[in-house]
Design a protein around this motif. Structure first.
Motif, PDB file in Angstrom:
ATOM      1  N   ILE A  95       0.869  -1.355  -0.077  1.00  0.00           N
ATOM      2  CA  ILE A  95       0.049  -0.051  -0.088  1.00  0.00           C
ATOM      3  C   ILE A  95       1.032   1.267   0.053  1.00  0.00           C
ATOM      4  O   ILE A  95       0.757   2.054  -0.764  1.00  0.00           O
ATOM      5  CB  ILE A  95      -1.005   0.034   1.236  1.00  0.00           C
ATOM      6  N   LEU A  96       1.756   1.180   0.639  1.00  0.00           N
ATOM      7  CA  LEU A  96       2.713   2.474   0.932  1.00  0.00           C
ATOM      8  C   LEU A  96       3.598   2.466  -0.458  1.00  0.00           C
ATOM      9  O   LEU A  96       4.062   3.558  -0.825  1.00  0.00           O
ATOM     10  CB  LEU A  96       3.628   2.250   2.147  1.00  0.00           C
ATOM     11  N   LEU A 123      -0.169   7.811   1.887  1.00  0.00           N
ATOM     12  CA  LEU A 123      -1.345   6.853   2.544  1.00  0.00           C
ATOM     13  C   LEU A 123      -0.780   6.576   4.135  1.00  0.00           C
ATOM     14  O   LEU A 123      -1.836   6.274   4.824  1.00  0.00           O
ATOM     15  CB  LEU A 123      -1.458   5.612   1.685  1.00  0.00           C
ATOM     16  N   ALA A 124       0.329   6.712   4.302  1.00  0.00           N
ATOM     17  CA  ALA A 124       0.800   6.177   5.776  1.00  0.00           C
ATOM     18  C   ALA A 124       0.006   7.283   6.684  1.00  0.00           C
ATOM     19  O   ALA A 124      -0.366   6.755   7.730  1.00  0.00           O
ATOM     20  CB  ALA A 124       2.363   6.528   5.897  1.00  0.00           C
ATOM     21  N   GLY A 125      -0.143   8.465   6.294  1.00  0.00           N
ATOM     22  CA  GLY A 125      -0.803   9.455   7.208  1.00  0.00           C
ATOM     23  C   GLY A 125      -2.187   8.938   7.556  1.00  0.00           C
ATOM     24  O   GLY A 125      -2.576   9.151   8.645  1.00  0.00           O
ATOM     25  N   ILE A 126      -2.907   8.431   6.352  1.00  0.00           N
ATOM     26  CA  ILE A 126      -4.095   8.022   6.773  1.00  0.00           C
ATOM     27  C   ILE A 126      -4.448   6.481   7.665  1.00  0.00           C
ATOM     28  O   ILE A 126      -5.195   6.400   8.325  1.00  0.00           O
ATOM     29  CB  ILE A 126      -4.805   7.667   5.416  1.00  0.00           C
ATOM     30  N   LEU A 127      -3.421   5.741   7.308  1.00  0.00           N
ATOM     31  CA  LEU A 127      -3.214   4.547   8.420  1.00  0.00           C
ATOM     32  C   LEU A 127      -3.039   4.715   9.661  1.00  0.00           C
ATOM     33  O   LEU A 127      -3.429   4.367  10.342  1.00  0.00           O
ATOM     34  CB  LEU A 127      -2.048   3.693   7.529  1.00  0.00           C
ATOM     35  N   ILE A 128      -2.055   5.699  10.006  1.00  0.00           N
ATOM     36  CA  ILE A 128      -1.846   6.131  11.305  1.00  0.00           C
ATOM     37  C   ILE A 128      -2.898   7.022  11.978  1.00  0.00           C
ATOM     38  O   ILE A 128      -3.206   6.563  12.980  1.00  0.00           O
ATOM     39  CB  ILE A 128      -0.567   7.018  11.439  1.00  0.00           C
ATOM     40  N   ALA A 129      -3.687   7.784  11.306  1.00  0.00           N
ATOM     41  CA  ALA A 129      -4.770   8.357  11.662  1.00  0.00           C
ATOM     42  C   ALA A 129      -5.913   7.461  12.005  1.00  0.00           C
ATOM     43  O   ALA A 129      -6.851   7.870  12.786  1.00  0.00           O
ATOM     44  CB  ALA A 129      -5.154   9.358  10.852  1.00  0.00           C
ATOM     45  N   GLY A 132     -11.978   2.476   1.804  1.00  0.00           N
ATOM     46  CA  GLY A 132     -12.584   3.715   1.244  1.00  0.00           C
ATOM     47  C   GLY A 132     -11.875   4.884   1.334  1.00  0.00           C
ATOM     48  O   GLY A 132     -11.795   5.681   0.345  1.00  0.00           O
ATOM     49  N   ARG A 133     -11.287   5.239   2.371  1.00  0.00           N
ATOM     50  CA  ARG A 133     -10.769   6.331   2.747  1.00  0.00           C
ATOM     51  C   ARG A 133      -9.292   6.440   2.024  1.00  0.00           C
ATOM     52  O   ARG A 133      -8.970   7.400   1.450  1.00  0.00           O
ATOM     53  CB  ARG A 133     -10.163   6.792   4.142  1.00  0.00           C
ATOM     54  N   LEU A 134      -8.536   5.341   1.909  1.00  0.00           N
ATOM     55  CA  LEU A 134      -7.436   5.330   1.105  1.00  0.00           C
ATOM     56  C   LEU A 134      -7.569   5.530  -0.227  1.00  0.00           C
ATOM     57  O   LEU A 134      -7.108   6.069  -1.033  1.00  0.00           O
ATOM     58  CB  LEU A 134      -6.651   3.879   1.307  1.00  0.00           C
ATOM     59  N   GLU A 164     -10.264   6.924  -1.662  1.00  0.00           N
ATOM     60  CA  GLU A 164     -10.963   8.309  -2.019  1.00  0.00           C
ATOM     61  C   GLU A 164      -9.392   9.379  -2.000  1.00  0.00           C
ATOM     62  O   GLU A 164      -9.640  10.475  -2.641  1.00  0.00           O
ATOM     63  CB  GLU A 164     -11.513   8.666  -0.547  1.00  0.00           C
ATOM     64  N   TYR A 165      -8.549   9.056  -1.161  1.00  0.00           N
ATOM     65  CA  TYR A 165      -7.303   9.948  -1.243  1.00  0.00           C
ATOM     66  C   TYR A 165      -6.686   9.802  -2.690  1.00  0.00           C
ATOM     67  O   TYR A 165      -6.651  10.984  -2.892  1.00  0.00           O
ATOM     68  CB  TYR A 165      -6.372   9.523  -0.036  1.00  0.00           C
ATOM     69  N   LEU A 166      -6.671   8.461  -2.953  1.00  0.00           N
ATOM     70  CA  LEU A 166      -6.040   8.505  -4.315  1.00  0.00           C
ATOM     71  C   LEU A 166      -6.781   8.992  -5.597  1.00  0.00           C
ATOM     72  O   LEU A 166      -6.016   9.545  -6.358  1.00  0.00           O
ATOM     73  CB  LEU A 166      -5.776   6.893  -4.673  1.00  0.00           C
ATOM     74  N   GLU A 167      -8.243   8.926  -5.249  1.00  0.00           N
ATOM     75  CA  GLU A 167      -9.040   9.430  -6.512  1.00  0.00           C
ATOM     76  C   GLU A 167      -8.986  11.156  -6.322  1.00  0.00           C
ATOM     77  O   GLU A 167      -9.093  11.457  -7.500  1.00  0.00           O
ATOM     78  CB  GLU A 167     -10.507   9.060  -6.216  1.00  0.00           C
TER      79      GLU A 167
END
Length: 65
Positions: free
Chosen positions: A11-12, A18-24, A56-58, A60-63
């Motif tokens: 994923i990274l 995307l690390a920020g979303i995973l950590i949050a 979904g959040r990951l 959405e960030y990519l989109e």
């Protein structure tokens, strides 16, 4: 696209931000040895995180980037 069967390291590789979303989301194990072997669904189960919501959040960030 991020899927439940991808491991954290893969994923990274898609986008290191995307690390920020995973950590949050409560997944603080990004450097853990298990992040090479567990898929996202397994890691979410261990950490009590809703995997569908996180995917979904990951994605959405990519989109939106």
């Amino acid at each position: 696209m991020i899927t439940k069967d991808m491991n954290i390291q893969d994923i990274l590789k898609v986008d290191e931000n995307l690390a920020g979303i995973l950590i949050a989301s409560g997944m603080h194990c990004l450097g853990c040895a298990m992040s090479h072997f567990e898929n996202l669904e397994q890691a979410c189960a261990v950490h009590g995180i809703d995997c569908d919501e996180l995917c979904g959040r990951l994605n959405e960030y990519l989109e939106n980037k």
